[in-house]
Design a protein around this motif. Structure first.
Motif, PDB file in Angstrom:
ATOM      1  N   ASN A 103       0.849  -1.194   0.000  1.00 19.08           N
ATOM      2  CA  ASN A 103       0.000   0.000   0.000  1.00 19.08           C
ATOM      3  C   ASN A 103       0.890   1.251   0.000  1.00 19.08           C
ATOM      4  OD1 ASN A 103      -2.844  -1.178   0.539  1.00 19.08           O
ATOM      5  ND2 ASN A 103      -1.533  -2.167   2.050  1.00 19.08           N
ATOM      6  N   PRO A 104       1.653   1.439  -1.056  1.00 22.15           N
ATOM      7  CA  PRO A 104       2.610   2.539  -1.066  1.00 22.15           C
ATOM      8  C   PRO A 104       1.958   3.926  -1.019  1.00 22.15           C
ATOM      9  CG  PRO A 104       2.521   1.498  -3.222  1.00 22.15           C
ATOM     10  CD  PRO A 104       1.684   0.669  -2.299  1.00 22.15           C
ATOM     11  N   ASP A 105       0.710   4.005  -1.428  1.00 20.80           N
ATOM     12  CA  ASP A 105       0.023   5.301  -1.428  1.00 20.80           C
ATOM     13  C   ASP A 105      -0.747   5.546  -0.134  1.00 20.80           C
ATOM     14  OD1 ASP A 105       0.957   5.755  -4.006  1.00 20.80           O
ATOM     15  OD2 ASP A 105      -0.765   4.747  -4.908  1.00 20.80           O
ATOM     16  N   GLY A 106      -0.663   4.608   0.813  1.00 17.64           N
ATOM     17  CA  GLY A 106      -1.370   4.758   2.087  1.00 17.64           C
ATOM     18  C   GLY A 106      -0.824   5.938   2.878  1.00 17.64           C
ATOM     19  N   PRO A 107      -1.657   6.527   3.709  1.00 20.47           N
ATOM     20  CA  PRO A 107      -1.246   7.728   4.444  1.00 20.47           C
ATOM     21  C   PRO A 107      -0.310   7.443   5.630  1.00 20.47           C
ATOM     22  CG  PRO A 107      -3.453   7.085   5.087  1.00 20.47           C
ATOM     23  CD  PRO A 107      -3.033   6.151   3.975  1.00 20.47           C
TER      24      PRO A 107
END
Length: 138
Positions: A103-107
């Motif tokens: 989940n590289p785009d997770g916050p």
């Protein structure tokens, strides 16, 4: 993250049940040891008034043994909990890294994810400690 709470609760209950069973076994051994030694001592001829003192001493010896064994069991359990905690912390960090990689785009960063998982596990411990009949090993 909630699954970690359930798993931690189950782990805690299993360890507490194991310790309780070990301590119950020690209590039975103490009881049988005391009565067995008392029975043998009752066949000693001419003990007279020392019989009561001998009986009390046999009981105290068996009781001290039981207390020592219970302390050993508790210490062993605490050591195992500490070792398990270290392993679990490493596992949680690795899970967080895997989640972050997928989940590289997770916050959240790995640290925040690990913190959330750890909080769920701690909630599981708290829930396990509050269950009737399932008390923490001391």
């Amino acid at each position: 993250m909630r699954n970690f709470s359930f798993l931690e609760e189950a782990r805690y209950q299993a360890l507490a049940d194991h310790v309780a069973a070990e301590k119950k076994d020690v209590a039975w051994k103490q009881n049988w040891g005391y009565h067995g030694a008392g029975t043998v001592a009752s066949f000693i001829p001419d003990v007279g008034p020392l019989g009561g003192a001998l009986d009390r001493e046999l009981y105290l010896i068996s009781y001290r043994w039981k207390e020592d064994e219970e302390a050993r069991i508790t210490e062993s359990n605490q050591k195992q909990n500490g070792e398990t905690f270290k392993v679990r912390e490493n596992q949680l960090r690795e899970i967080a890294k895997i989640w972050r990689a997928n989940n590289p785009d997770g916050p959240e960063d790995v640290y925040s994810i690990t913190e959330q998982i750890t909080a769920s596990a701690a909630n599981g411990n708290a829930a396990a400690q509050g269950l009737p009949g399932r008390q923490p090993a001391r």
